[in-house]
Design a protein around this motif. Sequence first.
Motif, short mmCIF file in Angstrom:
data_model
loop_
_atom_site.label_atom_id
_atom_site.label_comp_id
_atom_site.label_asym_id
_atom_site.label_seq_id
_atom_site.Cartn_x
_atom_site.Cartn_y
_atom_site.Cartn_z
N THR A 7 -15.97 -0.34 -23.56
CA THR A 7 -16.98 0.65 -23.19
C THR A 7 -18.29 0.48 -23.94
O THR A 7 -19.29 1.06 -23.58
CB THR A 7 -16.45 2.07 -23.45
N SER A 8 -18.28 -0.32 -24.99
CA SER A 8 -19.50 -0.49 -25.77
C SER A 8 -20.34 -1.67 -25.29
O SER A 8 -21.39 -1.95 -25.84
CB SER A 8 -19.15 -0.69 -27.25
N THR A 9 -19.89 -2.35 -24.24
CA THR A 9 -20.60 -3.52 -23.73
C THR A 9 -21.51 -3.14 -22.57
O THR A 9 -21.06 -2.56 -21.60
CB THR A 9 -19.61 -4.59 -23.25
N CYS A 35 -29.89 10.69 -23.47
CA CYS A 35 -30.62 11.52 -24.43
C CYS A 35 -32.10 11.14 -24.48
O CYS A 35 -32.49 10.06 -24.03
CB CYS A 35 -30.01 11.39 -25.82
N ASP A 36 -32.90 12.02 -25.06
CA ASP A 36 -34.34 11.78 -25.06
C ASP A 36 -34.78 10.70 -26.03
O ASP A 36 -35.92 10.23 -25.97
CB ASP A 36 -35.12 13.07 -25.32
N ASP A 37 -33.88 10.26 -26.93
CA ASP A 37 -34.22 9.18 -27.86
C ASP A 37 -33.70 7.83 -27.38
O ASP A 37 -33.73 6.85 -28.14
CB ASP A 37 -33.68 9.48 -29.26
N GLY A 38 -33.24 7.74 -26.12
CA GLY A 38 -32.74 6.48 -25.58
C GLY A 38 -31.27 6.24 -25.80
O GLY A 38 -30.74 5.21 -25.39
N THR A 39 -30.58 7.19 -26.42
CA THR A 39 -29.15 7.04 -26.68
C THR A 39 -28.34 7.38 -25.43
O THR A 39 -28.68 8.30 -24.69
CB THR A 39 -28.71 7.96 -27.83
N LEU A 40 -27.25 6.62 -25.21
CA LEU A 40 -26.28 6.95 -24.19
C LEU A 40 -24.98 7.36 -24.86
O LEU A 40 -24.52 6.71 -25.80
CB LEU A 40 -26.01 5.73 -23.29
N LEU A 41 -24.38 8.44 -24.40
CA LEU A 41 -23.08 8.88 -24.85
C LEU A 41 -22.11 8.72 -23.68
O LEU A 41 -22.38 9.21 -22.58
CB LEU A 41 -23.11 10.34 -25.30
N TYR A 42 -21.00 8.02 -23.93
CA TYR A 42 -20.03 7.76 -22.87
C TYR A 42 -18.64 8.21 -23.30
O TYR A 42 -18.21 7.93 -24.43
CB TYR A 42 -20.00 6.27 -22.51
N TYR A 43 -17.96 8.92 -22.41
CA TYR A 43 -16.59 9.35 -22.66
C TYR A 43 -15.69 8.86 -21.55
O TYR A 43 -16.00 9.04 -20.36
CB TYR A 43 -16.51 10.88 -22.73
N GLY A 44 -14.58 8.24 -21.92
CA GLY A 44 -13.57 7.83 -20.96
C GLY A 44 -12.26 8.52 -21.28
O GLY A 44 -11.76 8.43 -22.40
N THR A 93 -12.14 9.19 -26.27
CA THR A 93 -13.12 9.05 -27.35
C THR A 93 -14.52 8.94 -26.77
O THR A 93 -14.70 8.61 -25.60
CB THR A 93 -12.80 7.81 -28.20
N TRP A 94 -15.51 9.24 -27.61
CA TRP A 94 -16.90 9.11 -27.22
C TRP A 94 -17.48 7.83 -27.79
O TRP A 94 -17.21 7.49 -28.95
CB TRP A 94 -17.72 10.30 -27.72
N ILE A 95 -18.27 7.13 -26.99
CA ILE A 95 -18.97 5.93 -27.43
C ILE A 95 -20.47 6.24 -27.47
O ILE A 95 -21.04 6.74 -26.50
CB ILE A 95 -18.73 4.74 -26.48
N ASP A 96 -21.10 5.95 -28.59
CA ASP A 96 -22.52 6.23 -28.80
C ASP A 96 -23.27 4.90 -28.80
O ASP A 96 -23.02 4.04 -29.65
CB ASP A 96 -22.71 6.95 -30.13
#
Length: 205
Positions: free
Chosen positions: A188-190, A130-139, A144-147
Amino acid sequence: MKYFTLLFIVIALNQISHSQWQTQNSGTTENLYDATILNQTSAVVVGDNGTILKTTDKGNTWNFKNSGTTNRLNAVSFSMMGEGVAVGNGVICLSTDAGETWSDSSIDKNAISVSSFYSEFWGWNILIGCDDGTLLYYGETYNTWIDTALSNEPVIAAGMTDVGLHVSPVIVATKSFTCNTYLPIYPTSTWKLYNNQLNPGDSLT
């Protein structure tokens, strides 16, 4: 922008068989921002007002697909199994049938990059920048989604590859190219951060 995208796709689909550029009629006046190739004959492009176009004949004709949104779509990616993700300003669009049909979900981010990857052991994985430096990950395994707030710089590119049973390495580029990162599938959050070797003094902290 529209012509550049379609010209690029046509050349790629024809495997640069000859040095000749061919302008294709996209059938839209919307700006197009990203493209991805599904196979030797098919590709998908995305753009303003939720525009999704697909070709199945090497770029000769382009068909509109209903994205379910009128938001700008900035990026698109498909896994080797035909699972697709198109992302944009406040929206994530998903396809499980090679881009024929799409379902949209709202997010509170402006997503600008995406990688869709299928792992033999871990199923469908999605990484969104994302443009604010956030990563969204889905496995798919965890459903679930990890923000993760990785940095305060736009995440302009992301990619995944599978090298084994438990991990998927990820390369993430921020706007100033200061970061390489590594993402274990579990947890996934590491995130382990590495400095860009071209600029050893740079870091995200």
